[in-house]
Each structure stands twice: as C-alpha cells, then as structure tokens.
Enzyme design. Structure first.
Site, PDB file in Angstrom:
ATOM      1  N   ARG A  19       0.851  -1.199   0.000  1.00 27.52           N
ATOM      2  CA  ARG A  19       0.000   0.000   0.000  1.00 27.52           C
ATOM      3  C   ARG A  19       0.881   1.241   0.000  1.00 27.52           C
ATOM      4  O   ARG A  19       1.900   1.292   0.684  1.00 27.52           O
ATOM      5  CB  ARG A  19      -0.908   0.022   1.235  1.00 27.52           C
ATOM      6  CG  ARG A  19      -2.119  -0.885   1.111  1.00 27.52           C
ATOM      7  CD  ARG A  19      -3.023  -0.765   2.319  1.00 27.52           C
ATOM      8  NE  ARG A  19      -2.393  -1.260   3.523  1.00 27.52           N
ATOM      9  CZ  ARG A  19      -1.818  -0.512   4.437  1.00 27.52           C
ATOM     10  NH1 ARG A  19      -1.794   0.809   4.332  1.00 27.52           N
ATOM     11  NH2 ARG A  19      -1.263  -1.048   5.503  1.00 27.52           N
ATOM     12  N   TYR A  63      -1.620  -3.041  -6.908  1.00 30.09           N
ATOM     13  CA  TYR A  63      -1.452  -3.779  -5.643  1.00 30.09           C
ATOM     14  C   TYR A  63      -2.795  -3.844  -4.899  1.00 30.09           C
ATOM     15  O   TYR A  63      -3.504  -2.829  -4.794  1.00 30.09           O
ATOM     16  CB  TYR A  63      -0.381  -3.094  -4.770  1.00 30.09           C
ATOM     17  CG  TYR A  63      -0.368  -3.722  -3.382  1.00 30.09           C
ATOM     18  CD1 TYR A  63       0.172  -5.000  -3.201  1.00 30.09           C
ATOM     19  CD2 TYR A  63      -0.951  -3.095  -2.299  1.00 30.09           C
ATOM     20  CE1 TYR A  63       0.122  -5.613  -1.960  1.00 30.09           C
ATOM     21  CE2 TYR A  63      -0.997  -3.694  -1.053  1.00 30.09           C
ATOM     22  CZ  TYR A  63      -0.460  -4.958  -0.893  1.00 30.09           C
ATOM     23  OH  TYR A  63      -0.518  -5.573   0.333  1.00 30.09           O
ATOM     24  N   LYS A  88      -9.675  -1.986   1.552  1.00 33.36           N
ATOM     25  CA  LYS A  88      -9.250  -0.884   2.420  1.00 33.36           C
ATOM     26  C   LYS A  88     -10.018   0.400   2.081  1.00 33.36           C
ATOM     27  O   LYS A  88     -10.378   1.172   2.966  1.00 33.36           O
ATOM     28  CB  LYS A  88      -7.751  -0.643   2.272  1.00 33.36           C
ATOM     29  CG  LYS A  88      -6.900  -1.856   2.590  1.00 33.36           C
ATOM     30  CD  LYS A  88      -7.087  -2.291   4.009  1.00 33.36           C
ATOM     31  CE  LYS A  88      -6.209  -3.464   4.352  1.00 33.36           C
ATOM     32  NZ  LYS A  88      -6.436  -3.955   5.712  1.00 33.36           N
ATOM     33  N   HIS A 133     -10.432  -2.193  11.552  1.00 34.67           N
ATOM     34  CA  HIS A 133      -9.403  -3.069  10.994  1.00 34.67           C
ATOM     35  C   HIS A 133      -9.229  -4.253  11.943  1.00 34.67           C
ATOM     36  O   HIS A 133      -8.223  -4.350  12.649  1.00 34.67           O
ATOM     37  CB  HIS A 133      -8.106  -2.258  10.861  1.00 34.67           C
ATOM     38  CG  HIS A 133      -7.044  -2.906  10.037  1.00 34.67           C
ATOM     39  ND1 HIS A 133      -5.730  -2.526  10.128  1.00 34.67           N
ATOM     40  CD2 HIS A 133      -7.079  -3.893   9.112  1.00 34.67           C
ATOM     41  CE1 HIS A 133      -5.003  -3.244   9.289  1.00 34.67           C
ATOM     42  NE2 HIS A 133      -5.803  -4.087   8.661  1.00 34.67           N
ATOM     43  N   SER A 156      -1.303  -3.973  10.090  1.00 28.01           N
ATOM     44  CA  SER A 156      -1.057  -4.865   8.956  1.00 28.01           C
ATOM     45  C   SER A 156       0.164  -5.742   9.211  1.00 28.01           C
ATOM     46  O   SER A 156       1.190  -5.266   9.700  1.00 28.01           O
ATOM     47  CB  SER A 156      -0.796  -4.031   7.700  1.00 28.01           C
ATOM     48  OG  SER A 156      -1.847  -3.118   7.529  1.00 28.01           O
ATOM     49  N   CYS A 189       0.691  -8.172  11.291  1.00 23.09           N
ATOM     50  CA  CYS A 189       1.020  -8.490  12.682  1.00 23.09           C
ATOM     51  C   CYS A 189       0.290  -9.756  13.155  1.00 23.09           C
ATOM     52  O   CYS A 189       0.147  -9.981  14.355  1.00 23.09           O
ATOM     53  CB  CYS A 189       0.670  -7.334  13.611  1.00 23.09           C
ATOM     54  SG  CYS A 189       1.776  -5.939  13.456  1.00 23.09           S
ATOM     55  N   ASP A 193      -9.694  -9.562   8.668  1.00 20.44           N
ATOM     56  CA  ASP A 193      -9.088  -8.241   8.441  1.00 20.44           C
ATOM     57  C   ASP A 193     -10.006  -7.065   8.781  1.00 20.44           C
ATOM     58  O   ASP A 193      -9.523  -6.043   9.245  1.00 20.44           O
ATOM     59  CB  ASP A 193      -8.648  -8.132   6.973  1.00 20.44           C
ATOM     60  CG  ASP A 193      -7.718  -6.961   6.703  1.00 20.44           C
ATOM     61  OD1 ASP A 193      -6.811  -6.724   7.526  1.00 20.44           O
ATOM     62  OD2 ASP A 193      -7.886  -6.282   5.677  1.00 20.44           O
ATOM     63  N   ARG A 243       1.421 -12.123  -1.435  1.00 22.80           N
ATOM     64  CA  ARG A 243       0.080 -12.361  -0.890  1.00 22.80           C
ATOM     65  C   ARG A 243      -0.604 -13.559  -1.519  1.00 22.80           C
ATOM     66  O   ARG A 243      -0.305 -13.943  -2.648  1.00 22.80           O
ATOM     67  CB  ARG A 243      -0.795 -11.123  -1.160  1.00 22.80           C
ATOM     68  CG  ARG A 243      -0.315  -9.847  -0.480  1.00 22.80           C
ATOM     69  CD  ARG A 243      -0.672  -9.862   0.962  1.00 22.80           C
ATOM     70  NE  ARG A 243      -0.218  -8.676   1.677  1.00 22.80           N
ATOM     71  CZ  ARG A 243      -0.934  -8.095   2.645  1.00 22.80           C
ATOM     72  NH1 ARG A 243      -2.110  -8.567   2.995  1.00 22.80           N
ATOM     73  NH2 ARG A 243      -0.432  -7.050   3.290  1.00 22.80           N
TER      74      ARG A 243
END
Ligand code: OXD
Ligand code: MN
Length: 606
Positions: free
Chosen positions: A90, A218, A227, A247, A269, A271, A296, A392
């Site tokens: 991002r 992306y 997002k 989030h 993000s 984690c 998420d 990803r």
C-alpha cells in the site's frame, strides 16, 4: 521462464465486449457511461460473477501474461501473478481523503481539496483505457441481506483486479439485485495507468461515496472493496449512520462446555491477524474450537438489545504469504491449496515443466533453484528473498476449514471482547485488560507497533497506530475517537477491551512467547475475564493476570519467563507515554476531552 507480469500493462486483450445486463439501473448506467466517455476503453465487459466467467477470465489472463497457471494436480484452480516491482505494498503517502475542507480529513490523513482532486485525476484517467478492456465489477460488501451490507461497482482495466474482486467480495448479479433502483452505491474507478508511482493516486471522496484509484495494481490500492471502501469510506459512513468499520479480525471460540464467544481483534497490517483468526488450539486445548468470521475487517453496530454485533464485509482473504506454514497457520496452508491467486511469491519449475510456488518459511525443503518474485533466477546462495516479504494469497473464505457457521449470517455475531495488539519487542506486556470501555478506547487510540512490509517505507520503527486504523480512518481522527467514546452510550453491556503483544523479546533479542496456536492460552484468560470468571490484579496499565493465571503446562516457558514479558518497568513506561505524544501533538488542541482525562489518570497511576 514464466512471464506473468503486467509491468507494462497489456494494451491487447481478446475479451469480447458484453451487453449491459437488464437489471442494471439507470443511475449505474449513467455513471458507467460517463466513465467510458472519460477513459475510452476499447471494450466493456460487464462481469456476472459466474464460475464460467471466472474460468474464462483466468484463461484469458494466462494468454495475456497476467497469470501463470500453476500445476493443477497440486494446486487446482490456482494461478500466479507478479506485480510491478514498484507496486508491491500500500502506498500510504499517495493515499488521499478528498473533501471540500481539510478539517474533514483531519491531521493524520493526506488531504486534497475534492474539486482539485477530481480535476487532477480526470486528467490522468482521460483516455487511459484506450486499447484496453474496462471490466464492470458489481459487488456487495457484507453478507447478503445484512442491514449494513453495501453495494459497490468497480470499473477497472486490470484483469487481475477483476478476478481478485470475485474472490474477495460477493461479486456479480447479486449486487444488482441488492441495489435495485437505488442510487446508493460506491462508485469505484480504477486504472493501472502506466503503473508509475509519479502518477499514482488513491483518492477517496467520502462525501460523494466515490473512490478513484490510479496507477497501482497492488491489492490494498486496487481491490477497492477492501481498504478503500470497507475501511475508509465505511468508517466515514459508520460515523454518520452510528456504526463502526474497524481493521479487526473476528473469531469464534467454542469452549468444551459449549459456550460460544466472539472476539474482534485489531492488529496493524502484517502483525498476525490472519494467523490469530484461524488458530488451531494446542493439544492441551483440543476440546476448544476456534472459527473464523473474518481476518481483516469488522463492521459493528449495536442491536436492539444494546449488544455490539459484527459482520465481516469481505468474502475472501488477502493474506501475507511468507512465514505461512503448518506451524504458524495450518488452516491458511489448507486454504491456499485451491482456487487461490498467489502474487509475488517465487515460482519453482517442476520436472514436467509446470509450476509450483515457494516462499520463505514454507513447509519442506528450500528449493535449489527458483524464479524470484521479480522473475529472476534465484538460488539460496544469493541471500535475497525469493518471495517478496509482502507477497500475498487471495483465496475465497469458503476454502477455510474452520470458517465460522455465522460467517455469512446477515445478523452477524455478538462481540464478547475487543482486543488491540501491536508488534512491540520491548516494554508492552503480553496481555492486559483495560479498566473499562473509556480506558479501552484510550488503550486502542495509543496503540503503537513496529512498522512492517505491508506499507512502503521503513520497517521496524514504532509508530502510533490508533486502533490499527491510522492508514484507514476516512475522516478526522478527532471525530473518530469521539465516535468510539460515544458508541459506549448506545450499548447496554459492552465488550471488555484487552491489549496483547505476542512479540516481546528478551535481552538476547529472542521472542519469549511462542505465539501461534499457543496464543490460545492467553485467549482463554481473555474469554474468562470477559465472562467475569478469571482473576486479575490491578496494575498501572490495567488488569493483568498474575503468572499463575496463564496456563503454561506443556510449554517451554517458565513462570519467570512469563513474568519477564508481563512486567512493565514504570521508568520504561514513562518513555512509552512520551512516545504517545506523537499522536497527542498531531491532535494538538483538538484532543477529545476523554483522551485528556484518561491520560491524566494514567500519569497519576505512575
Ligand atoms: C492488508 C493490510 O492487506 O492491512 O490487510 O495491508
Ligand atoms: Mn489489513
């Protein structure tokens, strides 16, 4: 050598144009016509979300070089995609909230005046799809029939994006049905442009319920349901409509006695939200069952009984691949065995010339040679990562062996506990509970975490990431915090709020807590506390378990080890409070008074 790439986006493409489906309403028709007029695509394909369409798009992508078909015996329905090396995370510095007044966006967002932003981006979108196909992708965020479910329509010239939206959302004709004659849908316009960071803008117009994203393929910048809609636009709408877009993962925990609890957890993000949402309890907790509602994003509202409930707006997972293995996340390993798109991992050529995928931390031996995420020959001797650290997988949630039975329920699930967490090698203890909701909001608002590869920029520096939402709050953070405080007043009984840190290190720089499935032991304490059962002692940070309250049986962690990561030295904590200033200074005179009071209380406890 496999050439999956859209490093220079293709200007060819065999896809036949398709007719406008009869059920598309006039508002959509008018808007799509305007965008066609602006972008001038050669063809327009209206996606219906069917399996046949998906298969055809994937095959087309293979021919165009957007996808590599992976070995279908090993990985049925799986494909590989490589993004431009300048476009692998991002781009927060290129992400804007566009409103007439800067105060609406607040001090933590990049802001552009909305008229100027439209003018600037109109220039970029002008004729940008000449020679390309525009895909019209209708989608629903949220279970069909949920009062919170939102319809979006994304126009994109990226085949990868069109196919990925089919995995991540409820895509296709269901959206036209949900929308009916309404004008209320998020208008999402996306183009790869020339994938040049100099001309990359991810612009949100929350007041207009519109997203314009240019120059990136992306996921976090280009799959606009995620997002952009489900966090930035939705957080703005949620404040207006009295609900919350966060989030957060949502997990179910079924105890051996048959008690079901749902936990919503916000970690920044990369984690471990996906790992935590799917954890497999260790042998000692084998009679517990953990299930995933989402990994998420959570949308939460207060029901007619004053209870906080949550849905996952997404229908798929866009997870970090490196480090995924049968120890860290066996369920994710199962998920990515079929119908998955891998992006920016490494490819391995099998004996028959077909392709398998590989990444750092994958089960099994390291291959002697591979093709790295940039398409270059790779051997372990090079010492470079074969897979990009932010590579990803995109997979449908129905692949999840532990999908919660309520994952698709329009009524959502009741939230028992909210957990905040960061990646902190020092100072912050393994677990503690906030004294109450207002204190919990303060704990979430001052969340700090070491940065990761999910966003471009430095990795490993502690930054304040309020509610793990810093990059995703679609409006002024002052109003966002006030909204959190105010939600308490709507609830008859509120979820208990906790903070965890799986990442604390000892003086030798080693992680002390084993993490992964063993996090179940901490979760058990959290659940017991939320139901008013477990013991806790009062400390300056909040309620904490004593070292006897976390079960260590069968673990290679001593009571002393546990105490070492549960204890916070007040002197160290003073430096933590000083580093929280980062947030307070940004908000300057605008800090909600509840934040000031909580901070005073914290200092007075020191
Ligand atoms: C994500 C992120 O991809 O937070 O979920 O960056
Ligand atoms: Mn995320």
């Amino acid at each position: 050598m496999a050439t999956a790439t859209h490093q220079t986006p293709t200007r060819k493409g065999p896809s036949a144009a398709s007719a406008i489906p009869a059920q598309v309403n006039d508002h959509v028709r008018r808007w799509v016509a305007e965008c066609i007029d602006l972008c001038k695509p050669d063809r327009v394909v209206w996606c219906d979300g069917s399996k046949a369409e998906r298969d055809a798009l994937l095959e087309q992508g293979v021919k165009e070089g957007t996808f590599v078909k992976l070995n279908q015996q090993k990985l049925p329905g799986c494909y590989y995609h490589r993004s431009n090396p300048n476009d692998v995370a991002r781009s927060e510095h290129l992400t804007f909230i566009c409103t007439p007044s800067q105060d609406t966006a607040g001090p933590t967002n990049n802001w552009m005046e909305s008229k100027q932003a439209h003018a600037k981006l109109r220039g970029l979108f002008h004729e940008c799809m000449k020679g390309r196909t525009m895909y019209v992708v209708p989608f629903v965020m949220g279970p069909i029939g949920s009062t919170l479910a939102k319809v979006g329509v994304q126009l994109t010239d990226s085949l990868y994006v069109a196919v990925s939206m089919g995995l991540m959302t409820r895509m296709g004709d269901v959206a036209w049905k949900q929308l009916g004659d309404d004008d209320e849908f998020t208008r999402c316009l996306h183009s790869l442009g020339d994938v040049n960071p100099e001309r990359r803008y991810i612009c949100h117009f929350p007041i207009e319920n519109t997203i314009w994203s240019f120059g990136s393929g992306y996921g976090g910048n280009a799959l606009l349901g995620k997002k952009c809609l489900a966090l930035r636009i939705a957080s703005f709408l949620g404040r207006r409509e009295d609900w919350m877009a966060e989030h957060m993962l949502i997990m179910g925990a079924l105890s051996p006695e048959g008690e079901k609890s749902y936990i919503a957890a916000a970690f920044p993000s990369s984690c471990g939200k996906t790992n935590f949402a799917m954890l497999i309890p260790p042998q000692r907790y084998k009679d517990w069952k953990i299930t995933t509602v989402g990994d998420d994003i959570a949308w939460m509202w207060v029901d007619e009984n004053g209870k906080l409930r949550a849905i996952n707006p997404e229908a798929g997972y866009f997870g970090v691949v490196p480090g995924t293995n049968t120890k860290s996340n066996p369920n994710a390993v199962a998920i990515v065995q079929k119908d998955t798109i891998y992006t920016n991992v490494a490819l391995v050529v099998l004996d028959d010339g077909s392709y398998d995928v590989w990444w750092e931390g994958k089960d099994g031996p390291v291959p002697e040679k591979a093709i790295d995420w940039q398409g270059k020959p790779w051997t372990p001797k090079l010492g470079t990562p074969a897979a990009h650290p932010n590579s990803r997988f995109t997979a449908p949630m129905i692949n999840n062996p532990v999908l919660d039975p309520a994952a698709d329920d329009p009524n959502g699930v009741p939230v028992t506990a909210i957990v905040f967490g960061g990646r902190r090698s020092r100072i912050i203890p393994l677990v503690y509970q906030a004294f109450n909701w207002m204190h919990g909001v303060y704990v979430g608002a001052t969340l700090g975490s070491e940065t990761t590869a999910a966003a471009s920029g430095n990795v490993g520096v502690v930054r304040r990431d309020p509610m793990a939402m810093l990059p995703f709050i679609g409006y002024n953070i002052r109003d966002y915090l006030v909204h959190w405080f105010r939600m308490r007043k709507k609830m008859a009984d509120c979820p208990r709020i906790f903070h965890v840190n799986w990442f604390r290190k000892n003086d030798q720089g080693k992680f002390v807590w084993p993490g992964y499935g063993e996090n179940m032991r901490v979760l058990k304490w959290i659940i017991d506390r939320a139901h008013g059962r477990a013991y806790a002692k009062e400390t300056l940070l909040g309620w904490m378990p004593s070292s006897n309250d976390i079960d260590l049986e069968g673990l290679d962690v001593s009571r002393a080890d546990l105490e070492s990561i549960q204890t916070t030295n007040p002197e160290d904590f003073k430096s933590e409070i000083l580093s929280q200033e980062e947030l307070f200074l940004k908000l300057a005179g605008d800090l909600p008074k509840e934040m000031v009071f909580q901070r005073e209380l914290l200092i007075s406890r020191l």
